[in-house]
Every structure is written in structure tokens, then in C-alpha cells.
Design a protein around this motif. Sequence first.
Motif, PDB file in Angstrom:
ATOM      1  N   VAL A   7       0.506   3.518  -0.299  1.00 33.12           N
ATOM      2  CA  VAL A   7       1.314   3.242  -1.492  1.00 33.12           C
ATOM      3  C   VAL A   7       0.480   2.516  -2.552  1.00 33.12           C
ATOM      4  CG1 VAL A   7       3.341   2.042  -2.377  1.00 33.12           C
ATOM      5  CG2 VAL A   7       3.467   3.237  -0.198  1.00 33.12           C
ATOM      6  N   THR A   8      -0.344   1.565  -2.116  1.00 35.22           N
ATOM      7  CA  THR A   8      -1.209   0.856  -3.064  1.00 35.22           C
ATOM      8  C   THR A   8      -2.166   1.815  -3.761  1.00 35.22           C
ATOM      9  OG1 THR A   8      -1.100  -1.246  -1.878  1.00 35.22           O
ATOM     10  CG2 THR A   8      -3.022  -0.886  -3.259  1.00 35.22           C
ATOM     11  N   ASP A   9      -2.836   2.670  -2.980  1.00 46.04           N
ATOM     12  CA  ASP A   9      -3.779   3.619  -3.573  1.00 46.04           C
ATOM     13  C   ASP A   9      -3.064   4.608  -4.494  1.00 46.04           C
ATOM     14  OD1 ASP A   9      -5.793   2.382  -2.226  1.00 46.04           O
ATOM     15  OD2 ASP A   9      -6.030   3.917  -0.691  1.00 46.04           O
ATOM     16  N   LEU A  10      -1.875   5.016  -4.109  1.00 50.42           N
ATOM     17  CA  LEU A  10      -1.116   5.980  -4.903  1.00 50.42           C
ATOM     18  C   LEU A  10      -0.805   5.431  -6.288  1.00 50.42           C
ATOM     19  CD1 LEU A  10       0.625   8.516  -5.313  1.00 50.42           C
ATOM     20  CD2 LEU A  10       2.462   7.357  -4.059  1.00 50.42           C
ATOM     21  N   PRO A  17     -10.389   3.686 -11.553  1.00 48.63           N
ATOM     22  CA  PRO A  17     -11.058   3.283 -10.314  1.00 48.63           C
ATOM     23  C   PRO A  17     -11.333   1.782 -10.264  1.00 48.63           C
ATOM     24  CG  PRO A  17     -12.628   4.282 -11.820  1.00 48.63           C
ATOM     25  CD  PRO A  17     -11.276   4.442 -12.448  1.00 48.63           C
ATOM     26  N   THR A  18     -11.369   1.269  -9.056  1.00 50.56           N
ATOM     27  CA  THR A  18     -11.728  -0.125  -8.825  1.00 50.56           C
ATOM     28  C   THR A  18     -13.243  -0.238  -8.689  1.00 50.56           C
ATOM     29  OG1 THR A  18      -9.630  -0.617  -7.733  1.00 50.56           O
ATOM     30  CG2 THR A  18     -11.488  -2.076  -7.258  1.00 50.56           C
ATOM     31  N   LYS A  19     -13.832  -1.157  -9.439  1.00 52.07           N
ATOM     32  CA  LYS A  19     -15.279  -1.353  -9.402  1.00 52.07           C
ATOM     33  C   LYS A  19     -15.598  -2.680  -8.718  1.00 52.07           C
ATOM     34  CE  LYS A  19     -15.995   1.245 -13.697  1.00 52.07           C
ATOM     35  NZ  LYS A  19     -16.523   1.208 -15.085  1.00 52.07           N
ATOM     36  N   TRP A  20     -16.520  -2.621  -7.775  1.00 57.65           N
ATOM     37  CA  TRP A  20     -16.971  -3.831  -7.089  1.00 57.65           C
ATOM     38  C   TRP A  20     -18.485  -3.752  -6.993  1.00 57.65           C
ATOM     39  CZ3 TRP A  20     -14.389  -8.142  -5.941  1.00 57.65           C
ATOM     40  CH2 TRP A  20     -14.967  -9.076  -5.090  1.00 57.65           C
ATOM     41  N   GLY A  21     -19.163  -4.310  -7.980  1.00 56.79           N
ATOM     42  CA  GLY A  21     -20.614  -4.192  -8.063  1.00 56.79           C
ATOM     43  C   GLY A  21     -21.335  -5.158  -7.141  1.00 56.79           C
ATOM     44  N   ALA A  22     -22.644  -5.264  -7.358  1.00 56.01           N
ATOM     45  CA  ALA A  22     -23.479  -6.119  -6.505  1.00 56.01           C
ATOM     46  C   ALA A  22     -23.426  -7.585  -6.921  1.00 56.01           C
ATOM     47  CB  ALA A  22     -24.920  -5.622  -6.532  1.00 56.01           C
ATOM     48  N   SER A 186      -3.202  -4.111  -8.837  1.00 54.52           N
ATOM     49  CA  SER A 186      -2.759  -3.276  -7.725  1.00 54.52           C
ATOM     50  C   SER A 186      -1.323  -3.607  -7.344  1.00 54.52           C
ATOM     51  CB  SER A 186      -3.656  -3.480  -6.493  1.00 54.52           C
ATOM     52  OG  SER A 186      -4.962  -3.012  -6.722  1.00 54.52           O
ATOM     53  N   TYR A 187      -0.587  -2.567  -6.973  1.00 53.19           N
ATOM     54  CA  TYR A 187       0.729  -2.797  -6.380  1.00 53.19           C
ATOM     55  C   TYR A 187       0.520  -3.239  -4.928  1.00 53.19           C
ATOM     56  CZ  TYR A 187       5.118  -1.903  -3.996  1.00 53.19           C
ATOM     57  OH  TYR A 187       6.236  -2.039  -3.220  1.00 53.19           O
ATOM     58  N   VAL A 188       1.261  -4.258  -4.515  1.00 52.01           N
ATOM     59  CA  VAL A 188       1.142  -4.766  -3.150  1.00 52.01           C
ATOM     60  C   VAL A 188       2.493  -4.644  -2.462  1.00 52.01           C
ATOM     61  CG1 VAL A 188       0.571  -6.735  -1.699  1.00 52.01           C
ATOM     62  CG2 VAL A 188      -0.660  -6.377  -3.838  1.00 52.01           C
ATOM     63  N   CYS A 189       2.540  -3.853  -1.417  1.00 49.09           N
ATOM     64  CA  CYS A 189       3.757  -3.704  -0.615  1.00 49.09           C
ATOM     65  C   CYS A 189       3.791  -4.818   0.423  1.00 49.09           C
ATOM     66  CB  CYS A 189       3.785  -2.336   0.060  1.00 49.09           C
ATOM     67  SG  CYS A 189       5.184  -2.119   1.185  1.00 49.09           S
ATOM     68  N   SER A 190       4.682  -5.772   0.229  1.00 49.01           N
ATOM     69  CA  SER A 190       4.783  -6.903   1.157  1.00 49.01           C
ATOM     70  C   SER A 190       5.991  -6.776   2.086  1.00 49.01           C
ATOM     71  CB  SER A 190       4.874  -8.215   0.379  1.00 49.01           C
ATOM     72  OG  SER A 190       5.992  -8.205  -0.494  1.00 49.01           O
ATOM     73  N   ALA A 256       4.110  12.783  -7.451  1.00 52.27           N
ATOM     74  CA  ALA A 256       4.566  13.511  -6.263  1.00 52.27           C
ATOM     75  C   ALA A 256       3.415  14.284  -5.611  1.00 52.27           C
ATOM     76  CB  ALA A 256       5.707  14.455  -6.638  1.00 52.27           C
ATOM     77  N   GLU A 257       2.571  14.901  -6.422  1.00 54.30           N
ATOM     78  CA  GLU A 257       1.443  15.651  -5.868  1.00 54.30           C
ATOM     79  C   GLU A 257       0.469  14.737  -5.112  1.00 54.30           C
ATOM     80  OE1 GLU A 257      -0.307  17.839  -9.084  1.00 54.30           O
ATOM     81  OE2 GLU A 257       1.029  19.562  -8.782  1.00 54.30           O
ATOM     82  N   ARG A 258       0.173  13.593  -5.677  1.00 57.96           N
ATOM     83  CA  ARG A 258      -0.737  12.668  -5.000  1.00 57.96           C
ATOM     84  C   ARG A 258      -0.095  12.084  -3.745  1.00 57.96           C
ATOM     85  NH1 ARG A 258      -3.413   9.370 -10.182  1.00 57.96           N
ATOM     86  NH2 ARG A 258      -4.312  11.226 -11.167  1.00 57.96           N
ATOM     87  N   ALA A 259       1.211  11.844  -3.800  1.00 58.53           N
ATOM     88  CA  ALA A 259       1.901  11.314  -2.625  1.00 58.53           C
ATOM     89  C   ALA A 259       1.920  12.337  -1.497  1.00 58.53           C
ATOM     90  CB  ALA A 259       3.330  10.914  -2.991  1.00 58.53           C
TER      91      ALA A 259
END
Length: 323
Positions: A7-10, A17-22, A186-190, A256-259
Motif C-alpha cells: 500500500v505504501t509503494d502504491l 521516486p525516493t532518492k537515498w544517496g551516499a 509516504s503513506y504509512v498504514c498503521s 487500479a492498474e498498479r494495485a
Amino acid sequence: SQYRRAVTDLITSFRGPTKWGADRGLQANYYRGRRPGSNRDRAASRIDPRVEFDFGTDAPMPQITDPRRFSIRWEGAIRAPETGYYDFVVRTENAARLWINDMNNMLLDAWVKSGDDTEYKSRLFLLGGTAYPLRLEFTKANQGVDDSEKDLPPMKANISLLWERPSGALEPIPSRHLSPHSTPASYVCSTPFPPDDRSYGWERGVSVSRAWEQATTRAAIDAAGYVTARVSSLAGTSDQDKDREKKIRSFCETFAERAFRKPLSDGQKELFVTRHFKDANSEDAVKRVVLLVLKSPRFLFREVGEGPDSYDVAARLSFGLWN
């Protein structure tokens, strides 16, 4: 864990995109004066490995000549090493405010001090392995008064940003969990879920428990509320956009397509998306679409449909490699 991640990725996929560099640490901008954010008053910029400073009565750097009035803004991202509730703590004798993940709502607000408190705490549920945007602002000045003409006595300045992980002790946030590059929210499903079947000794379940069914319903309702409240930004539109409904409908089809991890047939497009826009406003239609999609077996189970195809193979590889 797969449900929360999916669900978070969707939802986050519509924000880039999420970027996490060096680089590690946070981007720090130091300002002359009490208000951070003004390019005119910015004295210097650098990357601070972590936020743990005791400036005493001095200025934080030579470029700031008045040690009585200065402010700092730290920005970047924080990555949670494990899933669970995190306690975030800001310690300061001055004024500060903190945002994590939701940049429109402060997690901690100690900007206007009304007592002698020096420690502020708030709790947040985060998913392990996910990066979240972070902003921390600090100011050394008398808040709420015009002290520009006053000769203030020396005052101490200090600030620390700490956390207590789900399975750890309170500590300053280490630089390895910080990045100077911002990232989308990000959406967080808790929503609490029952234990996985493997906890009972089975790798795969042969039935769906009532507790799991209820958990997916609560989670779908929560996600639908989140998406509906932010549908304009997720769909790349605004209230003044003459093509707003068209863009929102396109967003729902892509959602819906991505889900479902594959293109929609004409019948599925009518069932899951089109018909909901015929008798409801855009926001109500979006809520219906999200609820129906997230409760569909096509989302909740990987192998549902007419038979395996290249999309099913891709989904199996994705879940196998990335969970």
C-alpha cells in the motif's frame, strides 16, 4: 508486512521516486536573525552529520556576527531501520519545531515557549526501510516580542534531535539514518494486523481469518481517506483545473492498474472506476474506487485471474525479491 509495503509503494508511486544517496547527515542552513528560510539572511550552508549542538553563548559560526539572534533549518530525509512506533525528542532551551513525513503538519511545536520545558516528545509509526522527509527549525531569540532595539544579555543556545526506536534506547539520531536529500512523503498504514500464518507453523494459509478480513477493511478505509484528502496533488491537478475530473479519473485507472499489477480490461475499468464517476462527485468517486480496489482479491492475493501471464511472473519475482 507485505500489505503495508504494497500500500505504501502504491500510493507513494504517484509522488516520484525516493532518492537515498551516499551522503549522510542533514542539509543545514544558518541564518542571521530569528526567522529561518530567508535567502537574504542566510549566512552559510553545510551538511551536519547529526543534530546535537551546544553553542553556549557564542554564534554557531563566524559568518554570524550577532550571537543573540540566529536561526537554523535542517532539511533532508530520515530512514527507519525497522517497523514500529518511534518516539522523537527535541531537547532545547530555545525554540524549535519539527516535521517528519507530513510537511503540512508539525510533529513537534515548541516555537513559542510558555514555560521552562526543555524536552519535547511525539510518537510516529514508521515502516522499516522507508525514507521520510524531515525538516527541523531552530531559533535563538525572544519569541513574540520586538527585541531589535534591545541589548539582550548573553543566553545559551543548544539543540539535539533524538529518537527511541521500537527496540532501542533514546539516542541522538545517527548520521547513517539521515540524508541531506529530501524525499517524497509516504503513506504509512498503521492498522494492526493479526500474526502471519507462519507464526502458527504454516508457511501459507488455507483460509482467510475474520481478524485478517477486518484488518484489511480498516486499512482500506484509512487509505481511502488519505488518498481522497490529497487527490489533487496525487493526480497532478488543482481545484481551478478545467480538466480536473478527467485527471482524477485517469489517476483512479492508474491506481487500479498498479494495485492489480497488470492493465485493466474494459470490463474491469467499468467495474472499478468509470461507474463511480457517473453518480458521485470526484472526491466520493475516488473514495469508492480506493475502497473497492484495496478490498479486491486482485490486490489482496497475487494469483487471481484467468491464468498466469508475464504480469503474474513479474509480480511473483517482485514479491520474492523485495517482499
